[in-house]
Design an enzyme around this catalytic site. Structure first.
Site, PDB file in Angstrom:
ATOM      1  N   GLU A  22       0.836  -1.204   0.000  1.00  0.00           N
ATOM      2  CA  GLU A  22       0.000   0.000   0.000  1.00  0.00           C
ATOM      3  C   GLU A  22       0.871   1.254   0.000  1.00  0.00           C
ATOM      4  O   GLU A  22       1.853   1.323   0.749  1.00  0.00           O
ATOM      5  CB  GLU A  22      -0.899  -0.031   1.246  1.00  0.00           C
ATOM      6  CG  GLU A  22      -2.267   0.521   1.026  1.00  0.00           C
ATOM      7  CD  GLU A  22      -3.085  -0.326   0.042  1.00  0.00           C
ATOM      8  OE1 GLU A  22      -3.153   0.054  -1.144  1.00  0.00           O
ATOM      9  OE2 GLU A  22      -3.636  -1.341   0.468  1.00  0.00           O
ATOM     10  N   HIS A  23       0.490   2.200  -0.830  1.00  0.00           N
ATOM     11  CA  HIS A  23       1.231   3.465  -0.985  1.00  0.00           C
ATOM     12  C   HIS A  23       2.661   3.213  -1.467  1.00  0.00           C
ATOM     13  O   HIS A  23       3.575   3.961  -1.138  1.00  0.00           O
ATOM     14  CB  HIS A  23       1.200   4.288   0.310  1.00  0.00           C
ATOM     15  CG  HIS A  23      -0.166   4.837   0.594  1.00  0.00           C
ATOM     16  ND1 HIS A  23      -0.626   5.990   0.006  1.00  0.00           N
ATOM     17  CD2 HIS A  23      -1.175   4.375   1.355  1.00  0.00           C
ATOM     18  CE1 HIS A  23      -1.869   6.218   0.429  1.00  0.00           C
ATOM     19  NE2 HIS A  23      -2.227   5.242   1.241  1.00  0.00           N
ATOM     20  N   THR A  24       2.825   2.149  -2.204  1.00  0.00           N
ATOM     21  CA  THR A  24       4.137   1.863  -2.800  1.00  0.00           C
ATOM     22  C   THR A  24       4.137   2.149  -4.297  1.00  0.00           C
ATOM     23  O   THR A  24       5.190   2.351  -4.877  1.00  0.00           O
ATOM     24  CB  THR A  24       4.505   0.376  -2.590  1.00  0.00           C
ATOM     25  OG1 THR A  24       3.352  -0.415  -2.887  1.00  0.00           O
ATOM     26  CG2 THR A  24       4.949   0.098  -1.172  1.00  0.00           C
ATOM     27  N   LEU A  33     -12.227   0.573  -3.282  1.00  0.00           N
ATOM     28  CA  LEU A  33     -12.213  -0.614  -4.150  1.00  0.00           C
ATOM     29  C   LEU A  33     -12.075  -0.218  -5.618  1.00  0.00           C
ATOM     30  O   LEU A  33     -12.386  -0.990  -6.525  1.00  0.00           O
ATOM     31  CB  LEU A  33     -13.480  -1.454  -3.920  1.00  0.00           C
ATOM     32  CG  LEU A  33     -13.664  -1.958  -2.480  1.00  0.00           C
ATOM     33  CD1 LEU A  33     -14.968  -2.723  -2.334  1.00  0.00           C
ATOM     34  CD2 LEU A  33     -12.493  -2.841  -2.045  1.00  0.00           C
ATOM     35  N   SER A  52     -13.541   2.164  -7.692  1.00  0.00           N
ATOM     36  CA  SER A  52     -14.669   2.359  -8.607  1.00  0.00           C
ATOM     37  C   SER A  52     -14.266   3.312  -9.740  1.00  0.00           C
ATOM     38  O   SER A  52     -14.690   3.124 -10.883  1.00  0.00           O
ATOM     39  CB  SER A  52     -15.878   2.904  -7.855  1.00  0.00           C
ATOM     40  OG  SER A  52     -15.532   4.063  -7.147  1.00  0.00           O
ATOM     41  N   ASP A 109      -4.326   0.670  -9.668  1.00  0.00           N
ATOM     42  CA  ASP A 109      -5.751   0.370  -9.847  1.00  0.00           C
ATOM     43  C   ASP A 109      -6.086   0.119 -11.314  1.00  0.00           C
ATOM     44  O   ASP A 109      -6.767  -0.846 -11.662  1.00  0.00           O
ATOM     45  CB  ASP A 109      -6.607   1.521  -9.301  1.00  0.00           C
ATOM     46  CG  ASP A 109      -6.282   1.828  -7.847  1.00  0.00           C
ATOM     47  OD1 ASP A 109      -5.646   0.979  -7.192  1.00  0.00           O
ATOM     48  OD2 ASP A 109      -6.652   2.913  -7.364  1.00  0.00           O
ATOM     49  N   TYR A 162      -3.512  12.135   0.673  1.00  0.00           N
ATOM     50  CA  TYR A 162      -2.806  11.306  -0.324  1.00  0.00           C
ATOM     51  C   TYR A 162      -1.704  12.133  -0.980  1.00  0.00           C
ATOM     52  O   TYR A 162      -0.539  11.718  -1.053  1.00  0.00           O
ATOM     53  CB  TYR A 162      -3.811  10.820  -1.366  1.00  0.00           C
ATOM     54  CG  TYR A 162      -3.270   9.835  -2.375  1.00  0.00           C
ATOM     55  CD1 TYR A 162      -3.298   8.469  -2.121  1.00  0.00           C
ATOM     56  CD2 TYR A 162      -2.750  10.260  -3.595  1.00  0.00           C
ATOM     57  CE1 TYR A 162      -2.816   7.557  -3.054  1.00  0.00           C
ATOM     58  CE2 TYR A 162      -2.276   9.350  -4.527  1.00  0.00           C
ATOM     59  CZ  TYR A 162      -2.310   8.015  -4.257  1.00  0.00           C
ATOM     60  OH  TYR A 162      -1.837   7.115  -5.183  1.00  0.00           O
TER      61      TYR A 162
HETATM   62  C1  GLA Z   1      -5.221   4.689  -4.257  1.00  0.00           C
HETATM   63  C2  GLA Z   1      -4.470   5.012  -5.554  1.00  0.00           C
HETATM   64  C3  GLA Z   1      -3.463   3.900  -5.873  1.00  0.00           C
HETATM   65  C4  GLA Z   1      -2.568   3.600  -4.675  1.00  0.00           C
HETATM   66  C5  GLA Z   1      -3.405   3.381  -3.405  1.00  0.00           C
HETATM   67  C6  GLA Z   1      -2.562   3.225  -2.174  1.00  0.00           C
HETATM   68  O1  GLA Z   1      -6.023   3.560  -4.465  1.00  0.00           O
HETATM   69  O2  GLA Z   1      -5.359   5.163  -6.623  1.00  0.00           O
HETATM   70  O3  GLA Z   1      -2.710   4.269  -6.997  1.00  0.00           O
HETATM   71  O4  GLA Z   1      -1.623   4.610  -4.494  1.00  0.00           O
HETATM   72  O5  GLA Z   1      -4.307   4.458  -3.196  1.00  0.00           O
HETATM   73  O6  GLA Z   1      -1.811   2.059  -2.220  1.00  0.00           O
END
Ligand code: GLA
Length: 385
Positions: free
Chosen positions: A33-35, A124, A126, A171, A220
């Site tokens: 996550e957040h990588t 998720l 969307s 995503d 973010y």
């Molecule tokens: C959101 C962003 C992704 C990712 C996640 C965190 O979903 O759209 O690109 O950075 O946060 O892992």
């Protein structure tokens, strides 16, 4: 009548004619996550919830969009000079159309009927699912073929440049390239992907805190800036680094004192999370779910304490899950500040898991969670009906 046939018949009533139907899935991130925006590693899977787009050509150079979920219709001319975002859902569609056009592929006017069942604001994806479903629909309707990874990059660009959200590639890449019954391990720098089979008796249990991640976009962007700041400072001591992906834990220990304590914690999360994703891929390939689960638990603690993107409801949910029979691991998933957790649960325990989570979470927070028991789904496709 299946869902695609139902959408096609509603399309025929609204616009006339027989559409083609395309779908793109939502995703849940198992670990990493957040990588992604740090050029690192992620391991998501697509899930069954999805956005469906019914499309057929129009006579004009106009795109007419109807959202069934919102009961809204929006239309715009493809050739309008200086298009500007409206600040609503249609920006994702328009952004994709504009970005395809700017990439030199001519697209045609079309009518689109859109229906989705991914909970909004729940982490998720969307929005990535909408972008990808629209992109594959517009491209196919205009007779243009494009490699799925190029579609993902194009959708990410649309979100960055037109919608104005600086997301990573996870995503959109997942919505395009995921494979049923597999987790996708992605190197977000090279975009090399590997698919790891998920054991058949394992379920991906996604629990929605029902807290919308409204804080998320400002925070973010702040996290992204803090990571960039970490790289800037550390590059004075470690020549040649371009992103936190390039830094080892040993280097961070050696030079960490040069960073502001908050920046150090942000960097520590990203560096340790990248190592966890790689260890998780190895654990999954040898079928060691205990180890995989332990890495998920550590990921959550790191997101809570070092990256500070969790919230009390996510923490309650993870704690509850970890105390239940049949659970290998649990963590928050997605950007954070609300949204969902992901737990890996043995199939035979899923019913008692769902009951206990619903009761326990409501008792502690007063909110009734939604629980979706998923298995890994395929990436975007045309639906034949
Ligand atoms: C959101 C962003 C992704 C990712 C996640 C965190 O979903 O759209 O690109 O950075 O946060 O892992």
């Amino acid at each position: 009548m299946n869902a695609a046939a139902g959408l096609a018949s509603r399309f025929a009533e609204l616009f006339g004619g027989a559409p083609r139907i395309f779908r793109a899935p939502g995703r849940v991130n198992l670990i990493g996550e957040h990588t992604d925006y740090n050029d690192g590693f992620v391991m998501p899977a697509a899930i069954q919830v999805a956005t469906h787009v019914a499309i057929a050509p129009a006579q004009s150079r106009r795109l007419t969009l109807r959202s069934e979920n919102l009961g809204e219709t929006v239309a715009f001319e493809l050739d309008e000079p200086g298009p500007r975002p409206r600040g609503d859902w249609s920006d994702y569609v328009r952004g994709v159309a504009i970005t395809i056009g700017r990439s030199g592929r001519p697209i045609s006017g079309a009518n689109l009927l859109i229906h989705g069942n991914i909970p909004l604001g729940a982490g998720l994806s969307s929005s990535a699912s909408l972008e990808v479903a629209v992109a594959v629909a517009l491209l196919a309707d205009s007779g243009v073929t494009m490699d799925p990874t190029q579609v993902a990059l194009l959708c990410q660009r649309a979100e960055d440049e037109f919608v104005g959200a600086r997301c990573g590639i996870m995503d959109q890449f997942t919505a395009c390239n995921a494979r049923a019954n597999h987790a996708l391990m992605l190197d977000c720098r090279s975009l090399d992907a590997a698919h790891f089979e998920i054991p058949r008796d394992l379920r991906l249990a996604v629990c929605n805190t029902m807290v919308k991640h409204e804080l998320a976009s400002g925070e973010y962007n702040r996290r992204r800036q803090q990571c960039e700041e970490g790289v800037r400072v550390l590059s004075e001591f470690i020549p040649g680094i371009r992103a936190l992906r390039d830094i080892t834990m040993e280097q961070l220990q050696e030079f960490g004192s040069t960073l502001h304590p908050t920046i150090l914690r942000r960097c520590r999360h990203v560096v340790s999370e990248n190592a966890r994703v790689q260890a998780a891929a190895q654990a999954l390939s040898r079928g060691d779910l205990e180890e995989f689960g332990e890495l998920m638990r550590c990921s959550h603690l790191s997101l809570r304490d070092d990256y500070e993107v969790s919230c009390p409801e996510l923490d309650v949910m993870v704690e509850l899950a970890l105390g239940l029979e049949g659970v290998y691991g649990s963590r928050m998933t997605g950007g954070g500040f609300g949204g969902c957790t992901i737990s890996l649960v043995k199939a035979e325990w899923v019913d008692s898991f769902s009951r206990a989570m619903a009761q326990g979470y409501e008792k502690q927070t007063g909110m009734r969670p939604e629980i979706y028991i998923c298995s890994a789904a395929d990436g975007a496709s045309e639906e034949l009906f």
